[in-house]
Motif scaffolding. Structure first.
Motif, short mmCIF file in Angstrom:
data_model
loop_
_atom_site.label_atom_id
_atom_site.label_comp_id
_atom_site.label_asym_id
_atom_site.label_seq_id
_atom_site.Cartn_x
_atom_site.Cartn_y
_atom_site.Cartn_z
N HIS A 45 0.83 -1.20 0.00
CA HIS A 45 0.00 0.00 0.00
C HIS A 45 0.87 1.26 0.00
N ILE A 46 1.92 1.25 0.81
CA ILE A 46 2.83 2.40 0.87
C ILE A 46 3.53 2.57 -0.47
N GLY A 47 4.12 1.49 -0.95
CA GLY A 47 4.70 1.46 -2.29
C GLY A 47 5.99 2.23 -2.51
N ASP A 48 6.35 3.12 -1.64
CA ASP A 48 7.53 3.95 -1.79
C ASP A 48 8.72 3.27 -1.12
N ARG A 49 9.68 2.81 -1.93
CA ARG A 49 10.81 2.06 -1.39
C ARG A 49 11.64 2.87 -0.39
N ALA A 50 11.76 4.16 -0.60
CA ALA A 50 12.53 4.99 0.34
C ALA A 50 11.84 5.01 1.71
N VAL A 51 10.54 5.15 1.72
CA VAL A 51 9.79 5.15 2.98
C VAL A 51 9.90 3.78 3.64
N LEU A 52 9.80 2.73 2.85
CA LEU A 52 9.93 1.38 3.40
C LEU A 52 11.32 1.15 4.00
N ARG A 53 12.37 1.68 3.34
CA ARG A 53 13.72 1.58 3.90
C ARG A 53 13.81 2.32 5.24
N GLU A 54 13.19 3.50 5.31
CA GLU A 54 13.16 4.26 6.57
C GLU A 54 12.47 3.44 7.66
N ALA A 55 11.37 2.79 7.31
CA ALA A 55 10.62 1.98 8.29
C ALA A 55 11.46 0.80 8.76
N LEU A 56 12.16 0.15 7.84
CA LEU A 56 13.04 -0.96 8.22
C LEU A 56 14.13 -0.48 9.17
N ALA A 57 14.73 0.64 8.85
CA ALA A 57 15.79 1.19 9.70
C ALA A 57 15.25 1.57 11.07
N ALA A 58 14.08 2.20 11.12
CA ALA A 58 13.49 2.60 12.40
C ALA A 58 13.16 1.39 13.25
N ALA A 59 12.57 0.37 12.64
CA ALA A 59 12.23 -0.84 13.39
C ALA A 59 13.48 -1.55 13.87
#
Length: 67
Positions: A45-59
């Motif tokens: 749903h998010i679809g934005d790889r940069a945002v997903l990378r940020e989420a992975l890093a934050a988690a």
């Protein structure tokens, strides 16, 4: 778009209760599989790889701080 880390869910307590409820009566393996499906659905749903990378890093950072 950047990752939102501040509270951003209306009725967050209700959502949390729903999240817990879908896990009721499931084994650990079933809950883990459900969580994996939910993560992939939301990532799609998010679809934005940069945002997903940020989420992975934050988690990952939070997980590292807990250990």
């Amino acid at each position: 778009m950047s990752l939102t880390l501040t509270p951003n869910i209306a009725n967050a307590d209700d959502f949390y209760a729903e999240l817990l409820a879908i896990h009721e009566g499931r084994s650990k393996a079933e809950s883990d599989a459900l969580n994996a499906r939910l993560i992939l659905i939301l990532a799609n749903h998010i679809g934005d790889r940069a945002v997903l990378r940020e989420a992975l890093a934050a988690a990952s950072q939070v997980a590292n701080e807990e250990t």
